[in-house]
Design a protein around this motif. Structure first.
Motif, PDB file in Angstrom:
ATOM      1  N   VAL A 191      -1.801  -7.068  24.140  1.00 55.92           N
ATOM      2  CA  VAL A 191      -2.966  -7.836  23.710  1.00 55.92           C
ATOM      3  C   VAL A 191      -3.571  -8.647  24.848  1.00 55.92           C
ATOM      4  O   VAL A 191      -2.854  -9.281  25.630  1.00 55.92           O
ATOM      5  N   THR A 192      -4.903  -8.641  24.898  1.00 53.01           N
ATOM      6  CA  THR A 192      -5.669  -9.510  25.791  1.00 53.01           C
ATOM      7  C   THR A 192      -6.589 -10.367  24.938  1.00 53.01           C
ATOM      8  O   THR A 192      -7.415  -9.846  24.200  1.00 53.01           O
ATOM      9  N   GLY A 193      -6.422 -11.681  25.013  1.00 55.15           N
ATOM     10  CA  GLY A 193      -7.264 -12.601  24.258  1.00 55.15           C
ATOM     11  C   GLY A 193      -8.263 -13.276  25.177  1.00 55.15           C
ATOM     12  O   GLY A 193      -7.943 -13.611  26.325  1.00 55.15           O
ATOM     13  N   ILE A 194      -9.481 -13.476  24.699  1.00 51.91           N
ATOM     14  CA  ILE A 194     -10.506 -14.154  25.505  1.00 51.91           C
ATOM     15  C   ILE A 194     -11.139 -15.273  24.689  1.00 51.91           C
ATOM     16  O   ILE A 194     -11.258 -15.191  23.472  1.00 51.91           O
ATOM     17  N   ASP A 195     -11.522 -16.331  25.396  1.00 55.12           N
ATOM     18  CA  ASP A 195     -12.173 -17.450  24.735  1.00 55.12           C
ATOM     19  C   ASP A 195     -13.019 -18.214  25.746  1.00 55.12           C
ATOM     20  O   ASP A 195     -12.716 -18.235  26.949  1.00 55.12           O
ATOM     21  N   LEU A 196     -14.057 -18.858  25.234  1.00 57.17           N
ATOM     22  CA  LEU A 196     -14.972 -19.642  26.059  1.00 57.17           C
ATOM     23  C   LEU A 196     -14.315 -20.916  26.592  1.00 57.17           C
ATOM     24  O   LEU A 196     -14.636 -21.378  27.693  1.00 57.17           O
ATOM     25  N   LYS A 220      -1.948 -19.692  27.095  1.00 60.36           N
ATOM     26  CA  LYS A 220      -0.975 -19.200  28.082  1.00 60.36           C
ATOM     27  C   LYS A 220       0.361 -19.929  27.944  1.00 60.36           C
ATOM     28  O   LYS A 220       1.434 -19.316  28.037  1.00 60.36           O
ATOM     29  N   ASP A 221       0.292 -21.232  27.718  1.00 66.92           N
ATOM     30  CA  ASP A 221       1.505 -22.021  27.525  1.00 66.92           C
ATOM     31  C   ASP A 221       2.241 -21.590  26.264  1.00 66.92           C
ATOM     32  O   ASP A 221       3.473 -21.451  26.263  1.00 66.92           O
ATOM     33  N   ILE A 245      -1.026 -13.757  19.979  1.00 61.39           N
ATOM     34  CA  ILE A 245       0.431 -13.712  20.121  1.00 61.39           C
ATOM     35  C   ILE A 245       1.071 -13.034  18.918  1.00 61.39           C
ATOM     36  O   ILE A 245       2.040 -12.263  19.057  1.00 61.39           O
ATOM     37  N   SER A 246       0.534 -13.291  17.724  1.00 65.12           N
ATOM     38  CA  SER A 246       1.044 -12.622  16.524  1.00 65.12           C
ATOM     39  C   SER A 246       0.879 -11.112  16.623  1.00 65.12           C
ATOM     40  O   SER A 246       1.765 -10.351  16.211  1.00 65.12           O
ATOM     41  N   LYS A 268       7.558 -16.231  24.500  1.00 64.13           N
ATOM     42  CA  LYS A 268       8.130 -15.120  25.277  1.00 64.13           C
ATOM     43  C   LYS A 268       7.441 -13.782  24.959  1.00 64.13           C
ATOM     44  O   LYS A 268       8.085 -12.745  24.786  1.00 64.13           O
ATOM     45  N   THR A 269       6.098 -13.826  24.874  1.00 69.84           N
ATOM     46  CA  THR A 269       5.329 -12.591  24.741  1.00 69.84           C
ATOM     47  C   THR A 269       4.541 -12.336  26.027  1.00 69.84           C
ATOM     48  O   THR A 269       4.326 -13.254  26.819  1.00 69.84           O
ATOM     49  N   ASP A 270       4.102 -11.104  26.206  1.00 70.05           N
ATOM     50  CA  ASP A 270       3.352 -10.745  27.416  1.00 70.05           C
ATOM     51  C   ASP A 270       1.847 -10.789  27.183  1.00 70.05           C
ATOM     52  O   ASP A 270       1.073 -10.157  27.905  1.00 70.05           O
TER      53      ASP A 270
END
Length: 265
Positions: free
Chosen positions: A74-79, A88-89, A65-66, A95-97
């Protein structure tokens, strides 16, 4: 350790709630606009406005988000599915995409079809991965030609010591899986959780050679005698936002950072 993913997913799921409540992650301040990124990585990233970034092992998404707040897509991934749900929350509240995907690093090519200007990972990530050849293959897969890989990580010298920094307890090199049980969490040592986990130590040569083998040209490599996080025991702040172990001070490296560029074909 064939079931390491199951063990570690359970461990990281258990961390999410206490981490969200901890001072370590300062969620209230973050919601008001405070960045979670440090100068170590922002100096390597530079101007990212308009860039596409894949953030590997993003936990509950603060750094992702930063990066979005800096103008990147940005696309973030995690296990951890619980971490991705929290991410996501958090992105909605900020208010970011920022987009988030629940996936193991190695399986990500089956879950995401996109190329990126930058692949980014930071602090406490590679130790959860048994095979850095596979890791480097994933990085190469998702980078555009001339794309950048940016990494900030705890130095492997740190992981040689026991938790109290009294004895050398572990091999510097990737000898075998390290399977242990831990009480509390680095963000809150008093948290009432007990977790099993499986990790691997990776030497600097193992990290860098696997990147080099995938035609990533290392442009910058830096080492730091301090940590931007108080996530170890027996640690003290010697300057604002900089911590060292009480026993060793500035005598050992605590963090390293890498910037590498993918060769265009």
């Amino acid at each position: 350790m064939e079931n390491y993913l199951e063990i570690n997913k359970k461990s990281w799921n258990a961390k999410v709630e206490p981490h969200l409540k901890s001072d370590f992650y300062f969620v209230d301040e973050f919601l008001k606009g405070r960045t979670s990124l440090n100068p170590i990585e922002t100096e390597l990233l530079g101007d990212i406005k308009g860039k596409t970034i894949l953030h590997l092992q993003c936990h509950f998404g603060q750094d992702s988000i930063s990066l979005s707040r800096m103008g990147a897509k940005v696309t973030g991934i995690d296990l951890s599915d619980k971490a991705i749900e929290a991410a996501k929350d958090l992105a909605e509240k900020c208010k970011t995409d920022t987009e988030f995907i629940c996936s193991d690093v190695y399986d990500l090519p089956n879950n995401l079809d996109q190329k990126f200007d930058i692949v980014f990972t930071s602090y406490g990530t590679v130790g959860w991965l048994p095979d850095l050849e596979k890791w480097a293959t994933v990085i190469d897969h998702f980078l555009k030609p001339d794309g950048k890989f940016i990494m900030a990580e705890f130095h492997p010298v740190i992981w040689m010591f026991d938790d109290d920094f009294k004895d050398i307890a572990y091999n510097y090199f990737n000898e075998k899986p390290i399977a242990e049980t831990y009480e509390g969490t680095y963000a809150d040592f008093s948290a009432e959780i007990v977790q099993e986990y499986v990790m691997w130590n990776h030497s600097l040569s193992e990290v860098m050679q696997n990147l080099i083998n995938k035609n990533l040209v290392i442009e910058q490599f830096q080492e730091f005698d301090w940590s931007p996080y108080p996530c170890f025991k027996h640690i003290e702040e010697f300057e604002k936002g900089k911590w060292r172990t009480k026993r060793f001070g500035n005598k050992i490296p605590m963090v390293y950072a890498i910037s590498a560029q993918k060769k265009s074909s």
